[in-house]
Structures are given as structure tokens and as C-alpha cells.
Design a protein around this motif. Structure first.
Motif, PDB file in Angstrom:
ATOM      1  N   ASN A 124       0.673  -1.246   0.221  1.00  0.00           N
ATOM      2  CA  ASN A 124      -0.015   0.075   0.146  1.00  0.00           C
ATOM      3  C   ASN A 124       1.056   1.209  -0.019  1.00  0.00           C
ATOM      4  O   ASN A 124       0.550   2.242   0.523  1.00  0.00           O
ATOM      5  CB  ASN A 124      -1.050   0.099   1.228  1.00  0.00           C
ATOM      6  CG  ASN A 124      -1.944  -1.174   1.241  1.00  0.00           C
ATOM      7  OD1 ASN A 124      -2.581  -1.399   0.188  1.00  0.00           O
ATOM      8  ND2 ASN A 124      -2.207  -1.955   2.216  1.00  0.00           N
ATOM      9  N   ALA A 125       1.888   1.189  -0.772  1.00  0.00           N
ATOM     10  CA  ALA A 125       2.715   2.480  -0.880  1.00  0.00           C
ATOM     11  C   ALA A 125       2.340   3.146  -2.043  1.00  0.00           C
ATOM     12  O   ALA A 125       2.869   4.744  -1.914  1.00  0.00           O
ATOM     13  CB  ALA A 125       4.261   2.089  -1.307  1.00  0.00           C
ATOM     14  N   ILE A 126       1.199   3.179  -2.687  1.00  0.00           N
ATOM     15  CA  ILE A 126       0.799   3.993  -3.793  1.00  0.00           C
ATOM     16  C   ILE A 126      -0.331   4.121  -3.668  1.00  0.00           C
ATOM     17  O   ILE A 126      -1.493   3.511  -3.199  1.00  0.00           O
ATOM     18  CB  ILE A 126       1.111   3.450  -5.390  1.00  0.00           C
ATOM     19  CG1 ILE A 126       2.338   2.622  -5.635  1.00  0.00           C
ATOM     20  CG2 ILE A 126       0.676   4.149  -6.285  1.00  0.00           C
ATOM     21  CD1 ILE A 126       2.456   2.000  -6.541  1.00  0.00           C
ATOM     22  N   PRO A 183      -0.544   8.294 -10.080  1.00  0.00           N
ATOM     23  CA  PRO A 183      -0.064   7.488  -8.947  1.00  0.00           C
ATOM     24  C   PRO A 183       1.022   8.505  -7.876  1.00  0.00           C
ATOM     25  O   PRO A 183       1.945   8.979  -8.458  1.00  0.00           O
ATOM     26  CB  PRO A 183       0.477   6.338  -9.441  1.00  0.00           C
ATOM     27  CG  PRO A 183       0.834   6.619 -10.661  1.00  0.00           C
ATOM     28  CD  PRO A 183      -0.327   7.777 -11.267  1.00  0.00           C
ATOM     29  N   VAL A 184       0.762   8.170  -6.805  1.00  0.00           N
ATOM     30  CA  VAL A 184       1.971   9.107  -5.949  1.00  0.00           C
ATOM     31  C   VAL A 184       2.298   7.897  -4.858  1.00  0.00           C
ATOM     32  O   VAL A 184       1.591   7.363  -4.146  1.00  0.00           O
ATOM     33  CB  VAL A 184       1.189  10.210  -5.270  1.00  0.00           C
ATOM     34  CG1 VAL A 184       2.320  10.952  -4.005  1.00  0.00           C
ATOM     35  CG2 VAL A 184       0.817  11.322  -5.995  1.00  0.00           C
ATOM     36  N   TRP A 185       3.573   8.133  -4.561  1.00  0.00           N
ATOM     37  CA  TRP A 185       4.064   7.164  -3.375  1.00  0.00           C
ATOM     38  C   TRP A 185       3.988   7.812  -2.097  1.00  0.00           C
ATOM     39  O   TRP A 185       4.775   8.891  -2.024  1.00  0.00           O
ATOM     40  CB  TRP A 185       5.591   6.632  -3.953  1.00  0.00           C
ATOM     41  CG  TRP A 185       5.636   5.644  -4.730  1.00  0.00           C
ATOM     42  CD1 TRP A 185       5.745   4.217  -4.824  1.00  0.00           C
ATOM     43  CD2 TRP A 185       5.484   5.659  -6.186  1.00  0.00           C
ATOM     44  NE1 TRP A 185       5.958   3.753  -5.862  1.00  0.00           N
ATOM     45  CE2 TRP A 185       5.743   4.366  -6.958  1.00  0.00           C
ATOM     46  CE3 TRP A 185       5.316   6.954  -7.173  1.00  0.00           C
ATOM     47  CZ2 TRP A 185       5.370   4.303  -8.316  1.00  0.00           C
ATOM     48  CZ3 TRP A 185       5.307   6.719  -8.610  1.00  0.00           C
ATOM     49  CH2 TRP A 185       5.336   5.463  -9.126  1.00  0.00           C
ATOM     50  N   VAL A 186       3.234   7.161  -1.323  1.00  0.00           N
ATOM     51  CA  VAL A 186       2.978   7.810   0.082  1.00  0.00           C
ATOM     52  C   VAL A 186       3.912   7.255   1.076  1.00  0.00           C
ATOM     53  O   VAL A 186       3.683   7.517   2.343  1.00  0.00           O
ATOM     54  CB  VAL A 186       1.389   7.684   0.480  1.00  0.00           C
ATOM     55  CG1 VAL A 186       0.628   8.538  -0.803  1.00  0.00           C
ATOM     56  CG2 VAL A 186       1.302   6.204   0.398  1.00  0.00           C
ATOM     57  N   ARG A 227       9.705   3.943   1.695  1.00  0.00           N
ATOM     58  CA  ARG A 227      10.239   2.773   1.087  1.00  0.00           C
ATOM     59  C   ARG A 227       9.150   1.873   0.853  1.00  0.00           C
ATOM     60  O   ARG A 227       7.906   1.735   1.464  1.00  0.00           O
ATOM     61  CB  ARG A 227      11.037   2.049   2.061  1.00  0.00           C
ATOM     62  CG  ARG A 227      12.503   2.702   2.385  1.00  0.00           C
ATOM     63  CD  ARG A 227      13.279   2.109   3.323  1.00  0.00           C
ATOM     64  NE  ARG A 227      14.567   2.659   3.458  1.00  0.00           N
ATOM     65  CZ  ARG A 227      14.853   3.601   4.139  1.00  0.00           C
ATOM     66  NH1 ARG A 227      13.893   3.994   5.102  1.00  0.00           N
ATOM     67  NH2 ARG A 227      16.152   4.233   4.400  1.00  0.00           N
ATOM     68  N   CYS A 228       9.377   0.981  -0.396  1.00  0.00           N
ATOM     69  CA  CYS A 228       8.376  -0.086  -0.645  1.00  0.00           C
ATOM     70  C   CYS A 228       9.056  -1.276  -0.658  1.00  0.00           C
ATOM     71  O   CYS A 228      10.147  -1.496  -0.283  1.00  0.00           O
ATOM     72  CB  CYS A 228       7.467   0.336  -2.006  1.00  0.00           C
ATOM     73  SG  CYS A 228       8.790   0.189  -3.604  1.00  0.00           S
ATOM     74  N   ALA A 229       8.185  -2.227  -1.296  1.00  0.00           N
ATOM     75  CA  ALA A 229       8.742  -3.796  -1.149  1.00  0.00           C
ATOM     76  C   ALA A 229       9.757  -3.884  -2.452  1.00  0.00           C
ATOM     77  O   ALA A 229      10.555  -4.883  -2.427  1.00  0.00           O
ATOM     78  CB  ALA A 229       7.611  -4.721  -1.358  1.00  0.00           C
ATOM     79  N   LEU A 230       9.735  -2.829  -3.300  1.00  0.00           N
ATOM     80  CA  LEU A 230      10.611  -2.888  -4.356  1.00  0.00           C
ATOM     81  C   LEU A 230      10.261  -4.014  -5.367  1.00  0.00           C
ATOM     82  O   LEU A 230      11.317  -4.859  -5.790  1.00  0.00           O
ATOM     83  CB  LEU A 230      12.278  -2.545  -4.506  1.00  0.00           C
ATOM     84  CG  LEU A 230      12.769  -1.908  -5.516  1.00  0.00           C
ATOM     85  CD1 LEU A 230      12.182  -0.641  -6.015  1.00  0.00           C
ATOM     86  CD2 LEU A 230      14.423  -1.853  -5.332  1.00  0.00           C
ATOM     87  N   CYS A 231       9.325  -4.568  -5.387  1.00  0.00           N
ATOM     88  CA  CYS A 231       8.851  -6.056  -6.224  1.00  0.00           C
ATOM     89  C   CYS A 231       8.661  -5.681  -7.668  1.00  0.00           C
ATOM     90  O   CYS A 231       8.777  -6.645  -8.481  1.00  0.00           O
ATOM     91  CB  CYS A 231       7.763  -6.725  -5.751  1.00  0.00           C
ATOM     92  SG  CYS A 231       6.234  -5.705  -5.856  1.00  0.00           S
ATOM     93  N   PHE A 232       8.550  -4.476  -8.086  1.00  0.00           N
ATOM     94  CA  PHE A 232       8.296  -4.044  -9.573  1.00  0.00           C
ATOM     95  C   PHE A 232       6.997  -4.453 -10.240  1.00  0.00           C
ATOM     96  O   PHE A 232       6.832  -4.737 -11.245  1.00  0.00           O
ATOM     97  CB  PHE A 232       9.529  -4.539 -10.240  1.00  0.00           C
ATOM     98  CG  PHE A 232      10.565  -3.729 -10.472  1.00  0.00           C
ATOM     99  CD1 PHE A 232      10.739  -2.577  -9.570  1.00  0.00           C
ATOM    100  CD2 PHE A 232      11.719  -3.795 -11.314  1.00  0.00           C
ATOM    101  CE1 PHE A 232      11.913  -1.820  -9.538  1.00  0.00           C
ATOM    102  CE2 PHE A 232      12.778  -2.982 -11.403  1.00  0.00           C
ATOM    103  CZ  PHE A 232      12.988  -1.941 -10.633  1.00  0.00           C
TER     104      PHE A 232
END
Length: 250
Positions: A199-201, A208-211, A214-219
Motif C-alpha cells: 500500500n505504498a501508492i 499515482p503518488v508514492w506515500v 520505502r516500498c517492497a521494490l517488487c516491481f
């Protein structure tokens, strides 16, 4: 039960193949299936990608929240999908489970196309198809060992667990959402926000905005974007294309 995490379909496909061979079911960890009961002779399989030589962020969280109830004998294994090396993903799994009093019976790895397109070029369909053909052999080999309930660490090309603290610190920096961008091709469909596993976006004004920092960076967002509008580090991924496993329905 076979549980899995999958961003682009590789681990989902492997989990479904394994579950079918065992007459079992494959369940995404995103369904928050933390409470699991194993009956006599039942298996618990964990199928996971390898992110930066270790477990993906969502898989770590799942294992730490896992509540496993057991009766009788059971077989617990991890199968790591990877592109270049499974790193220490199996050993990290063993460490987390051991802290919970759970013993890992076996560890396997399955080589498949690597979706880290910062480095790996997946723009050639024929090349990717050949990689997936070889993956079928790897999956078949893994299934045969699981059916015989082999015990031990059968992972190849693994890295020492001792390097995990270092690689994890580097990964924490790379996972900064400042590295992800969206270009003018975005049509505001919102798929990236809907499917982000952490739920980083969020969608704001149709974009889309990254909120989260850091995220999982799973692509997952990058590879599933219908407009290929999401990129990493100012387009470092653009020339290497998008990828989803052809055997999995998007």
C-alpha cells in the motif's frame, strides 16, 4: 497448503504447479492466511521470489506473523525462485521459522526470468520463452524431490547468510520510493495503487503518488502498468521491457 508471494507471476506459477502435483492448493500470502493448521503428513510449502539475495519484504512479514498449528508429522519446505542466485533466502526462512519453534524440512530453488530490469533485459520474447522452457525443467525436478519429501538444503548458487545484514542495509536504501517515477504515458487507471502489496501508492488527481518512504521494490507496479509509465531511476528500466509470467493470468 502452498503459500506464495508473486509480483510478476513466476512464484505463483511455480506454487500452482507444486500444489497441483501434491493435490493441494496454492494461496497468496496477500490473503493474510497467517493461521495455518497442518494435519498428519500434511505439507506447508513457501514459494517466494528472491529480492536482493534475500526474502521479499512481504514474505518476511508473513513468516513473522505466521501461526502454525501442527498435529503429527509434517513436511515444511521453501522454494525460492531466482534469476542469478537465490542468495540466502532459504537460510533467512530457516532463521525466522526457527525463532517460532518451526523446523524447515527442505529448501529448493527454481531459476526463472529475473524481473529486475534495471540490469536484466527481458525485451526479447524468444529469449524469455527459452528461459521459461528451462524453468519448467527446474520446476519438474523440484516437484519430484518434494513428492519424495527429501530433507536438506538443495539450493544452488546460494550466498552466505553472514552477508545478509550488509545486503539488507543496501536494499533498504534502494527501496526508497524516490527511485520510482511515473511519466506522461500514465492514463490514471489506478492499477498500480490497487495492486501494491504494501500500500505504498495512492491515486491523487488521477496520478499515482508514492506515500511511503520505502516500498517492497517488487516491481509489480512497473511490470503490470498497461502504459509502461512507471520506471526506476529515471528510466533505467525502460529499454529492458516489461515481464509477466506467460502461464499466469494477469
Amino acid at each position: 497448503m502452498i503459500v506464495y508471494f508473486s509480483a510478476t507471476g513466476n512464484s505463483k506459477y511455480a506454487a500452482e504447479r507444486i500444489a497441483d502435483a501434491l493435490g493441494d492448493r496454492a494461496v497468496s500470502i496477500e490473503e493474510k492466511c497467517y493461521d495455518i493448521t497442518l494435519k498428519e503428513d500434511e505439507c506447508l510449502g513457501i514459494v517466494t521470489p528472491t529480492h536482493w539475495w534475500a526474502l521479499p519484504i512481504p514474505v518476511r512479514a508473513f513468516l513473522r506473523n505466521l501461526k502454525l498449528h501442527r498435529r503429527g508429522s509434517h513436511y515444511i519446505f521453501v522454494a525460492s525462485t531466482y534469476g542469478t542466485t537465490p542468495g540466502c533466502s532459504a537460510e533467512e526462512t530457516r532463521h525466522i521459522l526457527r525463532e517460532k519453534g518451526i523446523r524447515l524440512s527442505a529448501a529448493y530453488n527454481i531459476k526463472m526470468p529475473d524481473n529486475w530490469t534495471v540490469t536484466f533485459d527481458l525485451s526479447d520474447p524468444e529469449k524469455v520463452a527459452k528461459q521459461n522452457e528451462k524453468a519448467e525443467v527446474n520446476i519438474d525436478r523440484t516437484i519430484a524431490m518434494i513428492l519424495h519429501k527429501k530433507k536438506g538444503n538443495f539450493t544452488r548458487l546460494r550466498t552466505p547468510y553472514a552477508i545478509y545484514p550488509l545486503t539488507d542495509r543496501v536494499f533498504a536504501k534502494v527501496r526508497s520510493t524516490k527511485n520510482l517515477t511515473v511519466d506522461d504515458n500514465c492514463n490514471g487507471c489506478g492499477l498500480c495503487a490497487k495492486k501494491c502489496p504494501v500500500n505504498a501508492i495512492k491515486m491523487r488527481d488521477g496520478k499515482p503518488v508514492w506515500v511511503r518512504d520505502r516500498c517492497a521494490l517488487c516491481f509489480r507496479c512497473l511490470h503490470h502498468c498497461p502504459q509502461f509509465a512507471i520506471q526506476f531511476r529515471k528510466g533505467a528500466t525502460k529499454k529492458h521491457g516489461q515481464y509477466t509470467n506467460p502461464n499466469v493470468k494477469v
